[in-house]
Structures are given as C-alpha cells and as structure tokens.
Design an enzyme around this catalytic site. Structure first.
Site, PDB file in Angstrom:
ATOM      1  N   ASN A 152      19.766  32.739  39.569  1.00  0.00           N
ATOM      2  CA  ASN A 152      20.121  32.556  38.148  1.00  0.00           C
ATOM      3  C   ASN A 152      20.559  31.129  37.815  1.00  0.00           C
ATOM      4  O   ASN A 152      20.389  30.690  36.682  1.00  0.00           O
ATOM      5  CB  ASN A 152      21.140  33.609  37.688  1.00  0.00           C
ATOM      6  CG  ASN A 152      22.462  33.516  38.409  1.00  0.00           C
ATOM      7  OD1 ASN A 152      22.556  32.935  39.484  1.00  0.00           O
ATOM      8  ND2 ASN A 152      23.484  34.098  37.837  1.00  0.00           N
ATOM      9  N   LYS A 175      19.441  28.658  52.360  1.00  0.00           N
ATOM     10  CA  LYS A 175      18.360  29.567  51.931  1.00  0.00           C
ATOM     11  C   LYS A 175      18.497  29.849  50.433  1.00  0.00           C
ATOM     12  O   LYS A 175      19.450  30.502  49.997  1.00  0.00           O
ATOM     13  CB  LYS A 175      18.430  30.899  52.699  1.00  0.00           C
ATOM     14  CG  LYS A 175      17.247  31.787  52.385  1.00  0.00           C
ATOM     15  CD  LYS A 175      17.653  33.233  52.398  1.00  0.00           C
ATOM     16  CE  LYS A 175      17.066  34.129  51.387  1.00  0.00           C
ATOM     17  NZ  LYS A 175      16.389  33.704  50.220  1.00  0.00           N
ATOM     18  N   PRO A 176      17.534  29.389  49.638  1.00  0.00           N
ATOM     19  CA  PRO A 176      17.571  29.700  48.202  1.00  0.00           C
ATOM     20  C   PRO A 176      16.937  31.057  47.930  1.00  0.00           C
ATOM     21  O   PRO A 176      16.302  31.647  48.807  1.00  0.00           O
ATOM     22  CB  PRO A 176      16.713  28.583  47.601  1.00  0.00           C
ATOM     23  CG  PRO A 176      15.719  28.257  48.673  1.00  0.00           C
ATOM     24  CD  PRO A 176      16.367  28.561  50.011  1.00  0.00           C
ATOM     25  N   ALA A 177      17.083  31.543  46.696  1.00  0.00           N
ATOM     26  CA  ALA A 177      16.493  32.834  46.320  1.00  0.00           C
ATOM     27  C   ALA A 177      14.970  32.736  46.302  1.00  0.00           C
ATOM     28  O   ALA A 177      14.405  31.683  45.987  1.00  0.00           O
ATOM     29  CB  ALA A 177      16.999  33.251  44.942  1.00  0.00           C
ATOM     30  N   GLU A 250      30.936  34.254  46.385  1.00  0.00           N
ATOM     31  CA  GLU A 250      30.948  34.226  44.917  1.00  0.00           C
ATOM     32  C   GLU A 250      30.033  35.356  44.469  1.00  0.00           C
ATOM     33  O   GLU A 250      28.804  35.239  44.569  1.00  0.00           O
ATOM     34  CB  GLU A 250      30.412  32.877  44.406  1.00  0.00           C
ATOM     35  CG  GLU A 250      31.261  31.674  44.792  1.00  0.00           C
ATOM     36  CD  GLU A 250      32.582  31.615  44.048  1.00  0.00           C
ATOM     37  OE1 GLU A 250      32.710  32.258  42.984  1.00  0.00           O
ATOM     38  OE2 GLU A 250      33.503  30.954  44.543  1.00  0.00           O
ATOM     39  N   LEU A 251      30.633  36.459  43.976  1.00  0.00           N
ATOM     40  CA  LEU A 251      29.843  37.677  43.785  1.00  0.00           C
ATOM     41  C   LEU A 251      29.742  38.084  42.310  1.00  0.00           C
ATOM     42  O   LEU A 251      29.946  37.264  41.427  1.00  0.00           O
ATOM     43  CB  LEU A 251      30.452  38.796  44.646  1.00  0.00           C
ATOM     44  CG  LEU A 251      30.677  38.412  46.123  1.00  0.00           C
ATOM     45  CD1 LEU A 251      31.372  39.519  46.880  1.00  0.00           C
ATOM     46  CD2 LEU A 251      29.360  38.047  46.812  1.00  0.00           C
ATOM     47  N   CYS A 284      26.707  35.133  36.019  1.00  0.00           N
ATOM     48  CA  CYS A 284      27.763  35.958  36.624  1.00  0.00           C
ATOM     49  C   CYS A 284      28.997  36.031  35.750  1.00  0.00           C
ATOM     50  O   CYS A 284      29.697  37.034  35.764  1.00  0.00           O
ATOM     51  CB  CYS A 284      28.116  35.434  38.003  1.00  0.00           C
ATOM     52  SG  CYS A 284      28.642  33.713  37.972  1.00  0.00           S
ATOM     53  N   GLU A 383      26.966  45.463  36.077  1.00  0.00           N
ATOM     54  CA  GLU A 383      26.345  44.248  35.539  1.00  0.00           C
ATOM     55  C   GLU A 383      24.978  44.608  34.984  1.00  0.00           C
ATOM     56  O   GLU A 383      24.125  45.093  35.730  1.00  0.00           O
ATOM     57  CB  GLU A 383      26.111  43.238  36.674  1.00  0.00           C
ATOM     58  CG  GLU A 383      27.269  42.339  36.965  1.00  0.00           C
ATOM     59  CD  GLU A 383      26.869  41.253  37.967  1.00  0.00           C
ATOM     60  OE1 GLU A 383      26.353  41.586  39.050  1.00  0.00           O
ATOM     61  OE2 GLU A 383      27.085  40.077  37.655  1.00  0.00           O
TER      62      GLU A 383
HETATM   63  P1  NAP Z   1      21.230  38.895  45.542  1.00  0.00           P
HETATM   64  O1  NAP Z   1      20.157  39.883  45.479  1.00  0.00           O
HETATM   65  O2  NAP Z   1      22.498  39.260  46.218  1.00  0.00           O
HETATM   66  O3  NAP Z   1      20.586  37.598  46.229  1.00  0.00           O
HETATM   67  C1  NAP Z   1      21.306  36.414  46.417  1.00  0.00           C
HETATM   68  C2  NAP Z   1      20.756  35.679  47.614  1.00  0.00           C
HETATM   69  O4  NAP Z   1      20.942  36.489  48.777  1.00  0.00           O
HETATM   70  C3  NAP Z   1      19.264  35.395  47.539  1.00  0.00           C
HETATM   71  O5  NAP Z   1      18.992  34.161  48.165  1.00  0.00           O
HETATM   72  C4  NAP Z   1      18.663  36.537  48.345  1.00  0.00           C
HETATM   73  O6  NAP Z   1      17.410  36.245  48.904  1.00  0.00           O
HETATM   74  C5  NAP Z   1      19.701  36.646  49.434  1.00  0.00           C
HETATM   75  N1  NAP Z   1      19.678  37.929  50.151  1.00  0.00           N
HETATM   76  C6  NAP Z   1      19.193  39.117  49.732  1.00  0.00           C
HETATM   77  N2  NAP Z   1      19.327  40.035  50.726  1.00  0.00           N
HETATM   78  C7  NAP Z   1      19.908  39.412  51.768  1.00  0.00           C
HETATM   79  C8  NAP Z   1      20.305  39.826  53.066  1.00  0.00           C
HETATM   80  N3  NAP Z   1      20.159  41.084  53.490  1.00  0.00           N
HETATM   81  N4  NAP Z   1      20.860  38.907  53.896  1.00  0.00           N
HETATM   82  C9  NAP Z   1      21.023  37.631  53.474  1.00  0.00           C
HETATM   83  N5  NAP Z   1      20.664  37.174  52.262  1.00  0.00           N
HETATM   84  C10 NAP Z   1      20.138  38.067  51.411  1.00  0.00           C
HETATM   85  O7  NAP Z   1      21.668  38.373  44.097  1.00  0.00           O
HETATM   86  P2  NAP Z   1      20.737  37.826  42.948  1.00  0.00           P
HETATM   87  O8  NAP Z   1      20.102  38.973  42.279  1.00  0.00           O
HETATM   88  O9  NAP Z   1      19.886  36.719  43.451  1.00  0.00           O
HETATM   89  O10 NAP Z   1      21.833  37.142  41.987  1.00  0.00           O
HETATM   90  C11 NAP Z   1      22.497  37.818  40.999  1.00  0.00           C
HETATM   91  C12 NAP Z   1      23.903  38.168  41.464  1.00  0.00           C
HETATM   92  O11 NAP Z   1      24.588  36.967  41.803  1.00  0.00           O
HETATM   93  C13 NAP Z   1      24.719  38.799  40.352  1.00  0.00           C
HETATM   94  O12 NAP Z   1      25.481  39.854  40.881  1.00  0.00           O
HETATM   95  C14 NAP Z   1      25.620  37.651  39.897  1.00  0.00           C
HETATM   96  O13 NAP Z   1      26.817  38.066  39.278  1.00  0.00           O
HETATM   97  C15 NAP Z   1      25.869  36.941  41.189  1.00  0.00           C
HETATM   98  N6  NAP Z   1      26.295  35.536  40.963  1.00  0.00           N
HETATM   99  C16 NAP Z   1      27.615  35.227  41.183  1.00  0.00           C
HETATM  100  C17 NAP Z   1      28.051  33.930  40.933  1.00  0.00           C
HETATM  101  C18 NAP Z   1      29.495  33.565  41.154  1.00  0.00           C
HETATM  102  O14 NAP Z   1      29.796  32.374  41.120  1.00  0.00           O
HETATM  103  N7  NAP Z   1      30.382  34.520  41.390  1.00  0.00           N
HETATM  104  C19 NAP Z   1      27.147  32.970  40.485  1.00  0.00           C
HETATM  105  C20 NAP Z   1      25.822  33.327  40.274  1.00  0.00           C
HETATM  106  C21 NAP Z   1      25.402  34.627  40.536  1.00  0.00           C
HETATM  107  P3  NAP Z   1      16.038  36.767  48.225  1.00  0.00           P
HETATM  108  O15 NAP Z   1      16.012  36.156  46.877  1.00  0.00           O
HETATM  109  O16 NAP Z   1      14.996  36.208  49.131  1.00  0.00           O
HETATM  110  O17 NAP Z   1      16.102  38.249  48.196  1.00  0.00           O
END
Ligand code: NAP
Length: 481
Positions: A152, A175-177, A250-251, A284, A383
């Site tokens: 995001n 590792k980026p998304a 940061e979740l 987030c 969310e």
């Molecule tokens: P996500 O699905 O948790 O993915 C985040 C990152 O983790 C991606 O690089 C993803 O890779 C990776 N990942 C997924 N499965 C993994 C695993 N089993 N082991 C290690 N890494 C893994 O989250 P998202 O959908 O990208 O982002 C949205 C979430 O982020 C929301 O909940 C938002 O609130 C939160 N967020 C929080 C903050 C903050 O500062 N608190 C800031 C921004 C976003 P892939 O893309 O390759 O699957």
C-alpha cells in the site's frame, strides 16, 4: 504500458540476478501486464543473508558520519528521480500520481532524517554506586536485519526501514510485496547508483512464505522488521520464537475519527475525506469508522455526502483522478462483502455502494458512505481496506471513547474539536499509539510511528526508530583507585 519485458528483482552482493521463474506485475487500474519480475525463494533468501553477513563488519565499523553521507546521497538521488519513481509507483499500485509524489517525498525524508540521526546514537556513562567501577552503555548495530514490506505504500514502507537500519550500521535483506516490487527495485537502484558497498543492501522478490521461512529460520538474521497484516505478523512472531529473534511489527489498524459538536464542520468533512479516501482507503491509519456527536450529525453527514459525490474515480495517471483502484480482485471482493454484510445487518447506503463500472478494466469501487451502522457489522470491526466509510453517532464523550476503543487494534485515532481541554481528555483515554487532533496525516520522519495492542510492536521514525536496530551493550569496568 509495458515497463520492460522482464525485470530482475534479486540483488545480492551488488549483483542483479535471475531466478528460475518470474511472476507478472499488473496495473490495477487497467489490468495491463507491466512486466515479469524474478520469483526467488528459500535459496535466494539465504544467499542474500550470507552477502549481508559478510558486508556487516565493514559497514558497522564505518564512522556514523560515513554512513550518514551515503544516506544523504541516497536522499538527494531519490529526490532527483522523484518523477520517475512516482510514476512507477502509480503504475503498479494505482494511487493518483499526486499522492504517489507525496509518498516519494515522504519516503526520501526518512533517508534525510536518518542521515542526521546516524550521528546521534549516543551511549551512556552511568554514575556507579561503587567507587571502583565505571558503568558504560555502548550502542552497537544489531547485525543483519530482514525487512518485509506491504504494497500500500511501496516506497515509504521501504525507506522507513532502510533509513534507520543503515544509519545504525546494520546490513539489510529486503522483500517487497509481490504486487509492487518495481518501486522497491528502483529504490535499491538509487543505493546502487550512489555507490553503497556491495552486500549492505540486498533484495529478494518472490515466494513470500519461502523467503519468510528462510529469514525466520536463519540465525544470522538478528531482527525482522515487518509491515503488513496482523495475521502474517503473528506468524512471523511464532516462527521467530525458535531463535528468540527480535521483531519490529507495524500491523493492521481500525482507526476511528471522533467529530465533537464544537468542531468546525467543514474542516471535519475535509479531514474525514482526506483520511478515508486517500489511497482508496488502503492505508493502515486511514479512518475506518466515524463517530459524530448527535447534535451536528445531520449537517455533517449531508456535507460529507455532497463532497464525496464530487470525487473523481479513475486511472491514477490522469490528473483529474482523486480515487484510484483497489489493489486486486480479492481486495475488491472484501469491500463488496463488507458492504453487503452491513446492509444485511441494517445499514443504509448514503452514497456509493457499488462496484464502479467506468471505462477502465481495473478493480474500482465507488466512494461509499454507510449510515445506521452498528458494531456487529464487519465494517465496524475488521479492516475493510477500501473506500467505505461507516458513520455512527454518540451523545457523550464517555460514549464516544467507549465506542472508539477497539478490542484488537490500537494504531491510530483522530479527534476533531476546537477545544484543547476536550482534545486532551480524549487523547488520554484513547487506546491508540498515534492520535491526530485536527490532523489526519500524522506520519513524519521525525516522529515515532507505531501501534498498541495487535497493531504492532516498536516504532518507526523519530529518535526511537533507530533504537530498534541497536543492541545496548552494558559494560562494567573495574578500575584501580
Ligand atoms: P500482508 O499480506 O501481511 O503482506 C505484507 C508483506 O508480507 C508482503 O511483502 C507479503 O508478501 C509478505 N508475506 C505474506 N505472507 C508471508 C509469510 N508467510 N512470510 C513472510 N512474509 C509474508 O499485508 P498486505 O496486504 O501487503 O498489507 C496490508 C496490511 O498492512 C494491512 O493490514 C495494513 O493495515 C498493514 N499496514 C500497516 C502499516 C503500519 O505502519 N502499521 C503500514 C502499512 C500497512 P507477498 O506480497 O509476496 O504476499
């Protein structure tokens, strides 16, 4: 628009490498394939750690001023390239170009801030209770750190980790998304262009689970810094238990905005829209729930609805666009499910409430306002990560605080009021790590950003941010007197 047929997303020890396979990256506004990016896994992840480990002794023993100079050059280079970076970001992520530009500038500001903070990681000499002892606290870089970032904010989530890690003397595997690797690749190229020593920063695009497993299992990784969902954060925490690995998380969040009856209603409307619909609600800290005091609710909702109706949906590359697409089909399905669930449980749609079917193929949903909502609805608890705004009302401040505090999340909350007294009262009672008062953009490189409860652990930004990457070594020195 195709970026390039194929892009190498694996950078280890200063070399761009191929992987056995690739994965497509698409434009979420048009569904056009932008390119194919290398799809690495467990082996690449471990090779990256080995490169970071061998670069660590030299990088961590450079003077703080030397490390600062690299970060300052990266900041300058990023600002020189900001148009190209913003365009890449919009292409793969969808947000309007103006928002992408703000993100790139914000991302660069973390490099500038930590170029400065690199010089201010102080130790301590503690006054000893024994005459023959001197007690020292010596900060030292923790070692190789692994950074995992979401889609995001594909630029600022990366530099918010790289800035403090490199400043502290750590070496990095990143590792980026999968949806947004191109911005991260461009940022790594910025560091390559300014001559960052080989192995200090390494990048692996690819299989999230395999890469995550490699880094949680590898004892040479001393800290995992992760931004993403609470669900994946929890998994990383469980896997990191094996080596008692340090974590910075940061979740997710579920931010309320409280509009008190002394608020400037026009300001409250503008701030609510800015907070909710920025990045199509995929932020987030974006507002997930509005609580407006009963005596101003009708005026607030009618002005809010009128202004939301003026928003322009479209391709982020078009200058008139104010709301871009959602990131992918599953994001769109989740938004639809949340609206449907709310309506089934009694909500009314005051604005929007439908998938947008304009002249683009992408994942669009109309900016939506729901009223007559209650806490049994998913949209009030989970969310939504989309452009849906439920509006509820309250009578007393005590009721507002009770409604606003969330059992699970504690990332950000907002209060709109003209009264300093009420602002302080609310701020102290809200169980959130970040509070915005008449402000919905609290993020700043110089301030500590982070959540309470299941929204995370640790801080990013500010003088606190760099301490995540430092081990405070305590030294007790016996002296002859
Ligand atoms: P996500 O699905 O948790 O993915 C985040 C990152 O983790 C991606 O690089 C993803 O890779 C990776 N990942 C997924 N499965 C993994 C695993 N089993 N082991 C290690 N890494 C893994 O989250 P998202 O959908 O990208 O982002 C949205 C979430 O982020 C929301 O909940 C938002 O609130 C939160 N967020 C929080 C903050 C903050 O500062 N608190 C800031 C921004 C976003 P892939 O893309 O390759 O699957």
């Amino acid at each position: 628009m195709v970026v390039d047929q194929k892009v190498n997303g694996i950078y280890i020890g200063g070399e761009w490498l191929d992987a056995h396979s690739t994965r497509p990256v698409q434009n979420p506004a048009t569904l056009e394939k932008l390119t194919e990016v290398s799809y690495g896994g467990y082996d690449e992840a471990n090779r990256a750690v080995a490169a970071a480990k061998s670069a660590f002794p030299e990088w961590s023993t450079k003077t703080a001023r030397e490390r600062s100079t690299f970060l300052y050059k990266a900041y300058q280079k990023m600002m020189e390239k900001k148009e190209v970076l913003a365009r890449t970001l919009t292409l793969e992520q969808g947000k309007p170009l103006s928002e992408a530009m703000v993100e790139i500038e914000s991302a660069a500001s973390y490099l500038l801030w930590y170029a400065e903070e690199a010089n201010r990681v102080y130790g301590e000499l503690i006054p000893s209770s024994k005459a023959n002892k001197r007690l020292l606290v010596v900060p030292q870089a923790i070692g190789v750190i692994a950074a995992i970032t979401p889609w995001n904010f594909p630029a600022s989530m990366v530099t918010r980790k790289l800035g403090p890690a490199l400043a502290a003397g750590c070496t990095v595997v990143l590792k980026p998304a999968s949806q947004t690797p191109l911005t991260a690749i461009e940022i790594v190229k910025v560091f390559e262009e300014i001559g960052l020593p080989q192995g200090v920063l390494n990048l692996v695009t690819g299989d999230a689970k395999a890469i995550g497993d490699a880094w949680t299992e590898n004892p040479d990784v001393k800290l995992i810094t992760f931004t993403g969902s609470t669900e994946i954060g929890r998994q990383l925490m469980q896997k990191s238990a094996q080596h008692i690995k340090k974590l910075s998380l940061e979740l997710g969040g579920h931010a309320p905005i409280l509009v008190l009856n002394d608020a400037d209603i026009d300001l409250a409307v503008d701030l609510t829209i800015a907070s909710k619909y920025r990045n199509c609600g995929q932020t987030c800290i974006c507002t997930n729930r509005v609580y407006v005091q009963n005596d101003i609710a009708d005026e607030f909702i009618s002005k809010l609805s009128a202004k939301v109706g003026e928003m322009t949906i479209g391709n982020g590359l078009e200058s008139k666009t104010t709301v871009g697409p959602l990131i992918d089909q599953s994001a769109l399905e989740k938004v639809k499910e949340h609206v449907q669930d709310a309506v089934l449980k009694g909500a009314s749609i005051a604005r929007g409430g439908r998938e947008w079917t304009g002249d683009l193929e992408g994942y669009f949903y109309e900016p939506t306002i729901l009223v007559q909502v209650n806490k049994e609805m998913k949209v009030m608890q989970e969310e939504t990560f989309g452009p849906v705004l439920p509006v509820d009302t309250f009578d007393t401040e005590e009721e507002a605080i009770r409604l606003a505090n969330h059992d699970q999340y504690g990332l950000a909350a907002y209060v709109i009021t003209e009264s300093t007294n009420r602002a302080f009262k609310m701020m102290e009672a809200l169980e959130y790590g970040i509070i915005g008062i008449n402000d919905v953009f609290p993020g700043a490189a110089e301030a500590p950003f982070g959540g309470m409860k299941e929204s995370g652990l640790g801080k990013e930004g500010g003088k606190e941010g760099i301490l995540e990457f430092v081990e405070m070594k305590y030294v007790s020195l016996g002296v002859r007197i």
